[in-house]
Design a protein around this motif. Structure first.
Motif, PDB file in Angstrom:
ATOM      1  N   MET A   1      -4.820   4.219 -17.227  1.00  0.00           N
ATOM      2  CA  MET A   1      -3.890   3.163 -16.850  1.00  0.00           C
ATOM      3  C   MET A   1      -2.537   3.361 -17.527  1.00  0.00           C
ATOM      4  N   SER A   4      -0.684   5.830 -15.629  1.00  0.00           N
ATOM      5  CA  SER A   4      -0.108   5.275 -14.411  1.00  0.00           C
ATOM      6  C   SER A   4       1.231   4.614 -14.699  1.00  0.00           C
ATOM      7  N   LEU A   5       1.321   3.874 -15.808  1.00  0.00           N
ATOM      8  CA  LEU A   5       2.560   3.194 -16.155  1.00  0.00           C
ATOM      9  C   LEU A   5       3.649   4.201 -16.512  1.00  0.00           C
ATOM     10  N   TYR A  24       2.635   3.615  -7.691  1.00  0.00           N
ATOM     11  CA  TYR A  24       2.059   2.293  -7.414  1.00  0.00           C
ATOM     12  C   TYR A  24       0.693   2.434  -6.750  1.00  0.00           C
ATOM     13  N   LEU A  27      -1.659   3.124  -9.528  1.00  0.00           N
ATOM     14  CA  LEU A  27      -1.846   1.870 -10.253  1.00  0.00           C
ATOM     15  C   LEU A  27      -2.835   0.974  -9.521  1.00  0.00           C
ATOM     16  N   HIS A  28      -2.711   0.879  -8.203  1.00  0.00           N
ATOM     17  CA  HIS A  28      -3.623   0.064  -7.405  1.00  0.00           C
ATOM     18  C   HIS A  28      -5.054   0.590  -7.502  1.00  0.00           C
ATOM     19  N   THR A 356       0.236  -4.962  -4.500  1.00  0.00           N
ATOM     20  CA  THR A 356       0.457  -4.435  -5.852  1.00  0.00           C
ATOM     21  C   THR A 356       1.892  -3.956  -6.009  1.00  0.00           C
ATOM     22  N   LEU A 360       4.780  -5.483  -8.563  1.00  0.00           N
ATOM     23  CA  LEU A 360       5.545  -4.640  -9.488  1.00  0.00           C
ATOM     24  C   LEU A 360       7.034  -4.884  -9.314  1.00  0.00           C
ATOM     25  N   SER A 365       3.821  -7.292 -14.973  1.00  0.00           N
ATOM     26  CA  SER A 365       3.301  -6.158 -15.738  1.00  0.00           C
ATOM     27  C   SER A 365       1.988  -5.679 -15.129  1.00  0.00           C
ATOM     28  N   HIS A 366       1.574  -4.497 -15.545  1.00  0.00           N
ATOM     29  CA  HIS A 366       0.295  -3.976 -15.078  1.00  0.00           C
ATOM     30  C   HIS A 366      -0.845  -4.910 -15.450  1.00  0.00           C
TER      31      HIS A 366
END
Length: 386
Positions: A1, A4-5, A24, A27-28, A356, A360, A365-366
């Motif tokens: 994760m 991903s960020l 993104y 992230l999803h 998602t 963003l 935030s995540h």
């Protein structure tokens, strides 16, 4: 994760559209995505359609759920009270039978979960976890034994009412100021139902519930309540949405509200916009006799998209709800296949990654997105089981 960020930050800094798109989407994929309400049982499965294959109709099938990254899907068991004044309990079981048959035909893709522990086990296999939510207390036919049997079959929540009053609970569609106060809210029988649900570990769902029913439940329930598919009344004054005082009460209870994707619950201008588009296409002859759903279904796709609420309206409701109840109390309950119109860009379950992306872009935030998209629903589910 964390990776991903980092990807997301690099993509946005560099202005790399492709990188941002990949970020993104990754992230999803990292999220546990839970949709707390979907009507595909009645809309498709119960009608004999094979949702194991990609369908040209409806908003939901297994390929599109996978494409949308939906990890946990609540399948609503629903009946129209007016059509099922008798036999509603059997009708509920017939729908669960149909769901189980679909799952048995797609064991490599989906499994039925009856507990939080089941969900964890199923997700480790990479399959979709199916949950059952019963939408309408008419289906227990005033019997606690029937309630227990539906729970044993996997029903994790009961939406107390649909759009008709029951003998033991009043609904939002029919409660009014001129009603006799004794006809509003829960009767003693209704309070017994709530206590039994608490005992079983079955979530009380107050979408469709009347205001008095809402407050009566909070006075009885020892567990956090769910409002599976409703929005903010302040932004769209529809009886299916929650007023500010209700939101404050929900926050105090520790409950969760799942945002509904229906254009008519998001945008107060939806009905008028749809009617205008319909008249521009077909003229005004007979318009007053048509339902909103019928008008929408008759429009060509390009005009349907114009009628749909802007995606920004859904984000506005999420922002408002988060402001009122806090980030730990907002979830998703799309109502796909129970609605004719959803926001532009979110036309079916395959489009969940775009939510998602939109969150963003709104600055969430995540960690906050993870809560909205799944963690909050799973938290309340587990707290009801304890």
């Amino acid at each position: 994760m964390i990776k991903s960020l980092m990807l997301l930050g690099l993509a946005m800094t560099a202005g790399n559209t492709i990188g941002y798109c990949q970020a993104y989407k990754q992230l999803h994929r990292d999220l546990v995505v839970v949709d707390g309400h979907n009507d595909v049982i009645y809309e498709s499965i119960f009608q004999g359609k094979d949702i194991g294959q990609r369908l040209k109709t409806g908003a939901t099938d297994l390929p599109r759920l996978r494409e949308g990254g939906v990890d946990v899907q609540v399948f609503a068991v629903w009946s129209d009270d007016a059509k099922w004044k008798t036999g509603a309990f059997k009708h509920a079981n017939d729908q669960i039978d149909a769901l189980e048959k679909m799952i048995a035909a797609n064991t490599d893709k989906i499994s039925l979960a009856k507990s939080s522990r089941d969900i964890e086990s199923i997700l480790k296999t990479g399959k979709i976890a199916a949950l059952i939510g019963v939408e309408g207390g008419n289906m227990i036919e005033e019997s606690l034994d029937n309630l227990e049997q539906l729970y044993a079959r996997g029903a994790k929540y009961l939406t107390l009412t649909w759009n008709y009053n029951l003998s033991w609970a009043s609904c939002a569609a029919m409660e009014s100021d001129d009603m006799d106060p004794k006809d509003k809210g829960l009767t003693e029988k209704g309070r017994t139902v709530i206590r039994k649900m608490n005992e079983l570990g079955m979530m009380v769902d107050l979408s469709h519930g009347g205001e008095q029913t809402f407050y009566d439940v909070l006075s009885v329930s020892t567990k956090p309540i769910l409002v599976s598919h409703s929005n903010a009344f302040e932004l769209c004054p529809h009886f299916r949405n929650l007023k500010d005082a209700q939101l404050e009460a929900l926050k105090s209870n520790g409950g969760v509200v799942g945002v509904n994707f229906y254009s008519g619950f998001l945008d107060p201008a939806y009905d008028a916009r749809l009617k205008k588009l319909y008249i521009s296409k077909f003229g005004d002859n007979g318009t007053s006799k048509l339902s909103i759903w019928s008008m929408y279904e008759k429009l060509p796709k390009e005009l349907q998209r114009q009628a749909d609420a802007p995606l920004s309206k859904l984000l506005d409701h999420i922002d408002y709800l988060v402001k009122k109840v806090g980030i730990d109390h907002v979830a998703v309950g799309s109502d796909f296949d129970g609605i004719e119109s959803s926001p532009q860009g979110l036309e079916d379950v395959s489009k969940f990654p775009l939510l998602t992306k939109a969150l963003l872009e709104r600055g969430y935030s995540h960690a906050d997105i993870a809560k909205i998209m799944g963690q909050n629903f799973l938290r309340i589910l587990k707290e009801n089981e304890e």
